[in-house]
Design a protein around this motif. Structure first.
Motif, PDB file in Angstrom:
ATOM      1  N   TRP A  99       0.852  -1.185   0.000  1.00 55.70           N
ATOM      2  CA  TRP A  99       0.000   0.000   0.000  1.00 55.70           C
ATOM      3  C   TRP A  99       0.885   1.232   0.000  1.00 55.70           C
ATOM      4  O   TRP A  99       1.881   1.303   0.724  1.00 55.70           O
ATOM      5  CB  TRP A  99      -0.900   0.011   1.233  1.00 55.70           C
ATOM      6  CG  TRP A  99      -1.416   1.359   1.649  1.00 55.70           C
ATOM      7  CD1 TRP A  99      -0.962   2.132   2.686  1.00 55.70           C
ATOM      8  CD2 TRP A  99      -2.474   2.104   1.043  1.00 55.70           C
ATOM      9  NE1 TRP A  99      -1.676   3.295   2.770  1.00 55.70           N
ATOM     10  CE2 TRP A  99      -2.615   3.318   1.766  1.00 55.70           C
ATOM     11  CE3 TRP A  99      -3.326   1.876  -0.041  1.00 55.70           C
ATOM     12  CZ2 TRP A  99      -3.567   4.274   1.441  1.00 55.70           C
ATOM     13  CZ3 TRP A  99      -4.271   2.838  -0.368  1.00 55.70           C
ATOM     14  CH2 TRP A  99      -4.388   4.013   0.370  1.00 55.70           C
ATOM     15  N   GLU A 100       0.528   2.206  -0.831  1.00 59.48           N
ATOM     16  CA  GLU A 100       1.275   3.458  -0.890  1.00 59.48           C
ATOM     17  C   GLU A 100       0.307   4.630  -0.715  1.00 59.48           C
ATOM     18  O   GLU A 100      -0.552   4.870  -1.562  1.00 59.48           O
ATOM     19  CB  GLU A 100       1.998   3.588  -2.228  1.00 59.48           C
ATOM     20  CG  GLU A 100       2.807   4.870  -2.377  1.00 59.48           C
ATOM     21  CD  GLU A 100       3.483   4.970  -3.719  1.00 59.48           C
ATOM     22  OE1 GLU A 100       3.160   5.910  -4.476  1.00 59.48           O
ATOM     23  OE2 GLU A 100       4.308   4.079  -4.029  1.00 59.48           O
ATOM     24  N   ALA A 101       0.435   5.328   0.392  1.00 58.67           N
ATOM     25  CA  ALA A 101      -0.401   6.509   0.630  1.00 58.67           C
ATOM     26  C   ALA A 101       0.185   7.684  -0.133  1.00 58.67           C
ATOM     27  O   ALA A 101       1.385   7.947  -0.058  1.00 58.67           O
ATOM     28  CB  ALA A 101      -0.465   6.817   2.115  1.00 58.67           C
ATOM     29  N   ARG A 102      -0.664   8.396  -0.860  1.00 55.19           N
ATOM     30  CA  ARG A 102      -0.217   9.566  -1.618  1.00 55.19           C
ATOM     31  C   ARG A 102      -0.464  10.848  -0.821  1.00 55.19           C
ATOM     32  O   ARG A 102       0.415  11.693  -0.711  1.00 55.19           O
ATOM     33  CB  ARG A 102      -0.936   9.616  -2.971  1.00 55.19           C
ATOM     34  CG  ARG A 102      -0.632   8.400  -3.862  1.00 55.19           C
ATOM     35  CD  ARG A 102       0.768   8.458  -4.430  1.00 55.19           C
ATOM     36  NE  ARG A 102       1.114   7.293  -5.227  1.00 55.19           N
ATOM     37  CZ  ARG A 102       0.862   7.184  -6.530  1.00 55.19           C
ATOM     38  NH1 ARG A 102       0.222   8.148  -7.173  1.00 55.19           N
ATOM     39  NH2 ARG A 102       1.238   6.102  -7.182  1.00 55.19           N
ATOM     40  N   THR A 103      -1.671  11.008  -0.303  1.00 57.07           N
ATOM     41  CA  THR A 103      -1.994  12.188   0.514  1.00 57.07           C
ATOM     42  C   THR A 103      -2.872  11.774   1.685  1.00 57.07           C
ATOM     43  O   THR A 103      -3.721  10.893   1.551  1.00 57.07           O
ATOM     44  CB  THR A 103      -2.731  13.275  -0.296  1.00 57.07           C
ATOM     45  OG1 THR A 103      -3.972  12.749  -0.788  1.00 57.07           O
ATOM     46  CG2 THR A 103      -1.886  13.756  -1.468  1.00 57.07           C
ATOM     47  N   ILE A 104      -2.645  12.405   2.829  1.00 59.71           N
ATOM     48  CA  ILE A 104      -3.469  12.204   4.025  1.00 59.71           C
ATOM     49  C   ILE A 104      -3.774  13.590   4.580  1.00 59.71           C
ATOM     50  O   ILE A 104      -2.859  14.296   5.014  1.00 59.71           O
ATOM     51  CB  ILE A 104      -2.748  11.350   5.088  1.00 59.71           C
ATOM     52  CG1 ILE A 104      -2.351   9.984   4.497  1.00 59.71           C
ATOM     53  CG2 ILE A 104      -3.636  11.164   6.319  1.00 59.71           C
ATOM     54  CD1 ILE A 104      -1.510   9.137   5.429  1.00 59.71           C
ATOM     55  N   ASP A 119      -5.742   9.405   0.053  1.00 60.38           N
ATOM     56  CA  ASP A 119      -5.595   8.927  -1.320  1.00 60.38           C
ATOM     57  C   ASP A 119      -4.373   8.029  -1.388  1.00 60.38           C
ATOM     58  O   ASP A 119      -3.321   8.356  -0.814  1.00 60.38           O
ATOM     59  CB  ASP A 119      -5.406  10.097  -2.289  1.00 60.38           C
ATOM     60  CG  ASP A 119      -6.683  10.884  -2.499  1.00 60.38           C
ATOM     61  OD1 ASP A 119      -7.665  10.304  -2.977  1.00 60.38           O
ATOM     62  OD2 ASP A 119      -6.691  12.081  -2.173  1.00 60.38           O
ATOM     63  N   GLY A 120      -4.514   6.921  -2.103  1.00 63.70           N
ATOM     64  CA  GLY A 120      -3.374   6.029  -2.219  1.00 63.70           C
ATOM     65  C   GLY A 120      -3.565   4.990  -3.296  1.00 63.70           C
ATOM     66  O   GLY A 120      -4.564   4.987  -4.031  1.00 63.70           O
ATOM     67  N   PHE A 149      -1.353   5.604   8.435  1.00 66.90           N
ATOM     68  CA  PHE A 149      -1.834   5.061   7.168  1.00 66.90           C
ATOM     69  C   PHE A 149      -0.781   5.117   6.068  1.00 66.90           C
ATOM     70  O   PHE A 149      -1.087   4.843   4.906  1.00 66.90           O
ATOM     71  CB  PHE A 149      -3.109   5.787   6.743  1.00 66.90           C
ATOM     72  CG  PHE A 149      -4.273   5.516   7.660  1.00 66.90           C
ATOM     73  CD1 PHE A 149      -4.689   4.218   7.914  1.00 66.90           C
ATOM     74  CD2 PHE A 149      -4.942   6.559   8.292  1.00 66.90           C
ATOM     75  CE1 PHE A 149      -5.752   3.953   8.774  1.00 66.90           C
ATOM     76  CE2 PHE A 149      -6.004   6.310   9.139  1.00 66.90           C
ATOM     77  CZ  PHE A 149      -6.417   5.001   9.389  1.00 66.90           C
ATOM     78  N   THR A 150       0.440   5.458   6.434  1.00 64.74           N
ATOM     79  CA  THR A 150       1.528   5.334   5.468  1.00 64.74           C
ATOM     80  C   THR A 150       2.072   3.908   5.439  1.00 64.74           C
ATOM     81  O   THR A 150       2.734   3.518   4.482  1.00 64.74           O
ATOM     82  CB  THR A 150       2.677   6.307   5.787  1.00 64.74           C
ATOM     83  OG1 THR A 150       3.249   5.953   7.052  1.00 64.74           O
ATOM     84  CG2 THR A 150       2.185   7.739   5.816  1.00 64.74           C
ATOM     85  N   VAL A 151       1.793   3.143   6.493  1.00 73.52           N
ATOM     86  CA  VAL A 151       2.303   1.772   6.560  1.00 73.52           C
ATOM     87  C   VAL A 151       1.193   0.730   6.494  1.00 73.52           C
ATOM     88  O   VAL A 151       1.457  -0.443   6.232  1.00 73.52           O
ATOM     89  CB  VAL A 151       3.131   1.545   7.844  1.00 73.52           C
ATOM     90  CG1 VAL A 151       4.348   2.452   7.840  1.00 73.52           C
ATOM     91  CG2 VAL A 151       2.295   1.772   9.091  1.00 73.52           C
ATOM     92  N   GLU A 152      -0.048   1.135   6.718  1.00 71.34           N
ATOM     93  CA  GLU A 152      -1.177   0.195   6.669  1.00 71.34           C
ATOM     94  C   GLU A 152      -2.333   0.850   5.935  1.00 71.34           C
ATOM     95  O   GLU A 152      -2.686   1.991   6.192  1.00 71.34           O
ATOM     96  CB  GLU A 152      -1.619  -0.210   8.080  1.00 71.34           C
ATOM     97  CG  GLU A 152      -2.721  -1.257   8.093  1.00 71.34           C
ATOM     98  CD  GLU A 152      -3.058  -1.737   9.497  1.00 71.34           C
ATOM     99  OE1 GLU A 152      -3.550  -2.866   9.635  1.00 71.34           O
ATOM    100  OE2 GLU A 152      -2.820  -0.965  10.458  1.00 71.34           O
ATOM    101  N   ALA A 153      -2.913   0.103   4.989  1.00 71.16           N
ATOM    102  CA  ALA A 153      -4.037   0.640   4.227  1.00 71.16           C
ATOM    103  C   ALA A 153      -5.202   0.918   5.162  1.00 71.16           C
ATOM    104  O   ALA A 153      -5.466   0.147   6.094  1.00 71.16           O
ATOM    105  CB  ALA A 153      -4.463  -0.350   3.148  1.00 71.16           C
TER     106      ALA A 153
END
Length: 235
Positions: A99-104, A119-120, A149-153
């Motif tokens: 999983w790759e978070a783009r924006t939080i 968004d990811g 949420f950068t490490v877990e969807a």
């Protein structure tokens, strides 16, 4: 003497299939070109082409114009009436998940309540699998504000931490925009499956999510029995 020993095309097909099913050749692996395979097996190129054609028909191999033949990505199946964990679905197919978070971003919604907007991209076997745009209601899920949420969807985290009581799915076939196609590593205007889902706990909203899948990588499946009550809002 076995039938495959007297049938070069069948022998080639069986040996390539065995490598794919054993995991030796993972999804996305480039298969040797037909000329090299013909030399390896001591047969005509047409024999190799026939074997690969049968593997394409079986869904194990895909041919890409001007690129060659590759081990196909098996489609991921999900039941329509469930809230799936994409990490589990992809892992169940034997593919590495990421999983790759783009924006939080933390924002207020139209009613003035705090929300978390994420968004990811979900990856399967190092390739984009689905885009996700999610809103979490912090009034109902305050712990989400401290989650990483950068490490877990977010979907995986929500399923593990927040019980839900009802959900609504809306599924549509759409054409990817140029930006979406680029993010999904597919052609502009490619057929995609859009899933929008709202979940509630009682009468309180928990999350809204929009997920966009490549049309060749994801299947939604529903099973019915005769006499089941008809539901409103059909697809």
């Amino acid at each position: 003497m076995t039938r495959s020993a007297t049938n070069p095309s069948r022998r080639i097909r069986e040996e390539i299939e065995a490598r794919i099913r054993s995991g030796e050749w993972r999804p996305g692996t480039r298969i040797p070109i037909e000329q090299d395979l013909a030399q390896h097996y001591g047969c005509a190129r047409a024999t190799v082409s026939k074997a690969l054609g049968e593997l394409v028909a079986a869904g194990l191999v895909e041919r890409r114009r001007k690129a060659g033949s590759f081990v196909a990505h098996p489609p991921v199946h999900s039941a329509v009436m469930t809230v799936p964990d994409l990490a589990e679905l992809i892992a169940a197919r034997g593919e590495a998940y990421r999983w790759e978070a783009r924006t939080i971003v933390r924002r207020k919604n139209a009613a003035g309540a705090d929300t978390l907007q994420i968004d990811g991209v979900h990856f399967a076997a190092a390739e984009p699998f689905a885009l996700e745009n999610r809103t979490i209601e912090l009034a109902e899920v305050p712990a989400a504000a401290a989650a990483d949420f950068t490490v877990e969807a977010p979907g995986t985290w929500l399923l593990a931490h927040i019980p839900w009581t009802s959900a609504r799915h809306v599924v549509r076939a759409i054409a990817a925009t140029r930006a979406e196609a680029k993010a999904l590593a597919t052609g502009s205007g490619a057929a995609c499956l859009q899933l929008e889902r709202d979940t509630w706990r009682g009468d309180r909203p928990v999350t809204h999510v929009r997920q966009l899948f490549r049309g060749d990588r994801f299947d939604l499946i529903a099973e019915f029995q005769a006499g089941m009550a008809r539901r409103d809002g059909g697809l």
